[in-house]
Design a protein around this motif. Structure first.
Motif, PDB file in Angstrom:
ATOM      1  N   ARG A 162       0.746  -1.291  -0.040  1.00  0.00           N
ATOM      2  CA  ARG A 162       0.202   0.085   0.060  1.00  0.00           C
ATOM      3  C   ARG A 162       0.710   1.234   0.076  1.00  0.00           C
ATOM      4  O   ARG A 162       0.695   2.214  -0.738  1.00  0.00           O
ATOM      5  N   GLU A 163       2.144   1.335   0.683  1.00  0.00           N
ATOM      6  CA  GLU A 163       2.799   2.310   0.840  1.00  0.00           C
ATOM      7  C   GLU A 163       3.495   2.491  -0.720  1.00  0.00           C
ATOM      8  O   GLU A 163       3.548   3.479  -1.112  1.00  0.00           O
ATOM      9  N   SER A 166       0.056   3.376  -3.593  1.00  0.00           N
ATOM     10  CA  SER A 166      -1.049   4.125  -2.846  1.00  0.00           C
ATOM     11  C   SER A 166      -2.318   4.254  -3.832  1.00  0.00           C
ATOM     12  O   SER A 166      -3.271   4.703  -3.308  1.00  0.00           O
TER      13      SER A 166
END
Length: 342
Positions: A162-163, A166
């Protein structure tokens, strides 16, 4: 080059040749999957994806599915457990087919995926259905093939993924099938994803027979959780303790104080500390710190995120504070942790 597996004349099903390629000269269409293997791939995710296809052929008495296996250079490729798998060709040999699956595992970010990404983009241009098991989702994302589609990845990789991506719609489902893309969390979740695809393509009866053959008991729905219930993982049934631990796991980047956690469940700080010492065997602050440091250790080992960024993502206010806590817990600094794996 690619050969489509087929069924022999007369209706008798011959024994499948290696990699699910049946003899030529048949009339029934066979849905073929190409498995694109990344070194150190997850063996359990790979076999969980391919065995339902084999069993669908066996249960139906027909060659419904075929498969071919490809490695970067056409040589046998080794899984993370050290077992080598023979292949049918290199990435360069992959031609248009109904579907391809990227199979990877640990340290996916450490490999050069340029050739694989170029091949995937070409296949996407030809309308090939493209999927991934385990951390293969990372490769699809790098190739820009998941935009506007739901996807999932192994829970251990979820935060770092997710980082890095995004802009993607990342879920924590067991698997996601969104139009011509499919991804799964890895492990045995690949079984459920393939069963879902078999049911849609060849019928629920065939999928049910395959489920029985696998002694899988039931086909899990995509929405079922990836991880064991917290109660089972901890071996604890106390509802307020479980609620606090759940809150800790959700608040690693911005840690809550003991008083805030206690207030969440209607306890005093002293009552919360007694609960932790009774059921967990350590103070809540120490347990919370351990959760954050273990998350940091995973990010150091499995991503190329800067060390300071990792520290901040795990709730540490500075690089020095992160390094001090990490060294005291693991006996090595974050930079040594990362260098030790190179």
């Amino acid at each position: 080059m690619f050969r489509t597996p087929t069924l022999s004349p007369g209706g008798e099903t011959p024994a499948p040749a290696p990699s699910g390629v049946a003899p030529a000269g048949t009339q029934e269409s066979v849905h073929t999957f190409g498995f694109l293997m990344v070194p150190d791939f997850s063996m359990i995710a790979f076999t969980s994806a391919i065995e339902p296809l084999r069993l669908a052929n066996r249960c139906s008495g027909r060659m419904l599915y075929g498969w071919r296996i490809f490695s970067p250079d056409g040589k046998p490729v080794t899984a993370s457990n050290g077992i080598s798998v023979a292949v049918d060709g290199s990435y360069a040999d992959v031609g248009p087919m109904p579907a391809v699956v990227v199979c990877s595992g640990i340290d996916v970010h450490r490999f050069d995926h340029r050739e694989l990404i170029a091949k995937l983009r070409t296949l996407a241009f030809y309308g090939v259905q493209i999927g991934a098991v385990c951390t293969g989702t990372h490769v699809l994302a790098k190739a820009g093939l998941l935009g506007g589609r739901r996807c999932t990845i192994h829970w251990e990789n979820n935060d770092s993924f997710r980082e890095e991506f995004s802009d993607l719609e990342v879920t924590q489902e067991l698997f996601e099938i969104d139009r011509n893309r499919f991804t799964c969390a890895g492990g045995t979740a690949a079984i459920d994803m393939m069963l879902s695809m078999i049911a849609k393509q060849k019928g629920a009866d065939i999928a049910a027979q395959v489920t029985d053959q696998l002694i899988h008991h039931r086909q899990r729905d995509a929405h079922e959780r990836q991880r064991m219930e917290l109660r089972a993982r901890l071996g604890v049934a106390h509802p307020k303790l479980l609620a606090v631990v759940s809150e800790m796991e959700k608040s690693l980047e911005t840690p809550l104080s003991c008083s805030e956690l206690a207030d969440e469940v209607g306890l005093s700080t002293r009552q919360l500390e007694r609960l932790f010492r009774k059921y967990i065997g350590e103070a809540p602050t120490k347990y919370y710190l351990s959760l954050r440091l273990n998350r940091a250790r995973f990010l150091l080992r499995q991503t190329s995120m800067p060390i300071l960024t990792i520290g901040l993502a795990c709730g540490f206010v500075s690089a020095s504070h992160f390094s001090k806590c990490y060294s005291e817990h693991f006996g090595r600094t974050p930079s040594h942790e990362r260098r030790g794996l190179q």
